[in-house]
Write a protein that holds these residues in place. Structure first.
Motif, PDB file in Angstrom:
ATOM      1  N   GLY A  19     -24.662  35.186  58.637  1.00  0.00           N
ATOM      2  CA  GLY A  19     -23.861  33.997  58.923  1.00  0.00           C
ATOM      3  C   GLY A  19     -23.822  33.682  60.409  1.00  0.00           C
ATOM      4  N   LEU A  20     -23.702  34.707  61.230  1.00  0.00           N
ATOM      5  CA  LEU A  20     -23.700  34.521  62.681  1.00  0.00           C
ATOM      6  C   LEU A  20     -25.074  34.054  63.153  1.00  0.00           C
ATOM      7  N   ALA A  21     -26.138  34.627  62.594  1.00  0.00           N
ATOM      8  CA  ALA A  21     -27.497  34.207  62.958  1.00  0.00           C
ATOM      9  C   ALA A  21     -27.701  32.730  62.622  1.00  0.00           C
ATOM     10  N   SER A  22     -27.224  32.308  61.462  1.00  0.00           N
ATOM     11  CA  SER A  22     -27.343  30.898  61.066  1.00  0.00           C
ATOM     12  C   SER A  22     -26.530  30.002  61.988  1.00  0.00           C
ATOM     13  N   TYR A  23     -25.344  30.464  62.376  1.00  0.00           N
ATOM     14  CA  TYR A  23     -24.491  29.696  63.280  1.00  0.00           C
ATOM     15  C   TYR A  23     -25.184  29.512  64.628  1.00  0.00           C
ATOM     16  N   ILE A  24     -25.767  30.583  65.154  1.00  0.00           N
ATOM     17  CA  ILE A  24     -26.466  30.510  66.434  1.00  0.00           C
ATOM     18  C   ILE A  24     -27.674  29.587  66.321  1.00  0.00           C
ATOM     19  N   GLU A  25     -28.388  29.671  65.198  1.00  0.00           N
ATOM     20  CA  GLU A  25     -29.554  28.803  64.993  1.00  0.00           C
ATOM     21  C   GLU A  25     -29.144  27.339  65.026  1.00  0.00           C
ATOM     22  N   SER A  26     -28.028  27.012  64.372  1.00  0.00           N
ATOM     23  CA  SER A  26     -27.584  25.613  64.333  1.00  0.00           C
ATOM     24  C   SER A  26     -27.073  25.147  65.693  1.00  0.00           C
ATOM     25  N   ASP A  27     -26.749  26.096  66.556  1.00  0.00           N
ATOM     26  CA  ASP A  27     -26.170  25.805  67.865  1.00  0.00           C
ATOM     27  C   ASP A  27     -27.234  25.700  68.962  1.00  0.00           C
ATOM     28  N   THR A  28     -28.501  25.941  68.612  1.00  0.00           N
ATOM     29  CA  THR A  28     -29.567  25.965  69.616  1.00  0.00           C
ATOM     30  C   THR A  28     -30.648  24.950  69.271  1.00  0.00           C
TER      31      THR A  28
END
Length: 135
Positions: A71-80
């Motif tokens: 979930g954190l990896a997906s959040y970071i992906e959407s933020d970059t």
């Protein structure tokens, strides 16, 4: 948290709060090419706090984040940037962990017979995490 990122801090810098340190880091990175590695991130708020300091000057700078949380990896992906995607890594099986452990401990693939059983137990305790094997 950000005070750990800054290598050289004077007494005035030590007294600054996180927002001031984030701004200082941002200014130091501006127009510079950098590689930042954030290892074993566990918290979205920590990412939000950190990423504000990392300016994108389109000069090839990179930020690499490791996390065990999808979930954190997906959040970071959407933020970059849109071309950044998480690369999921699988856990080692016990045999792969044992192989790595032998290479680290004995500098070969060969372990003395009397150490094989405790070595296999150690490999199992690492739960397939290569970093746990190598520490």
């Amino acid at each position: 948290m950000l005070s750990q990122v800054l290598e050289e801090v004077d007494e005035v810098t030590k007294m600054k709060d996180d927002a001031d340190l984030a701004e200082l880091l941002c200014r130091k990175l501006k127009r510079k090419r950098y590689l930042i590695v954030v290892d074993d991130l566990w918290d979205i708020k920590a990412w939000d706090d950190l990423q504000r300091s990392f300016i994108d000057d389109d000069n090839g700078s990179r930020i690499m984040v490791t996390t065990q949380l999808q979930g954190l990896a997906s959040y970071i992906e959407s933020d970059t940037k849109p071309d950044n995607h998480p690369t999921p890594l699988r856990h080692f099986n016990v045999e792969e962990s044992w192989e790595l452990l032998q290479k680290k401990v004995f500098a070969t693939d060969c372990c003395p017979r009397n150490l094989k059983e405790p070595g296999m137990q150690i490999a199992e305790c690492c739960q397939g995490l290569p970093l746990a094997v190598t520490w």
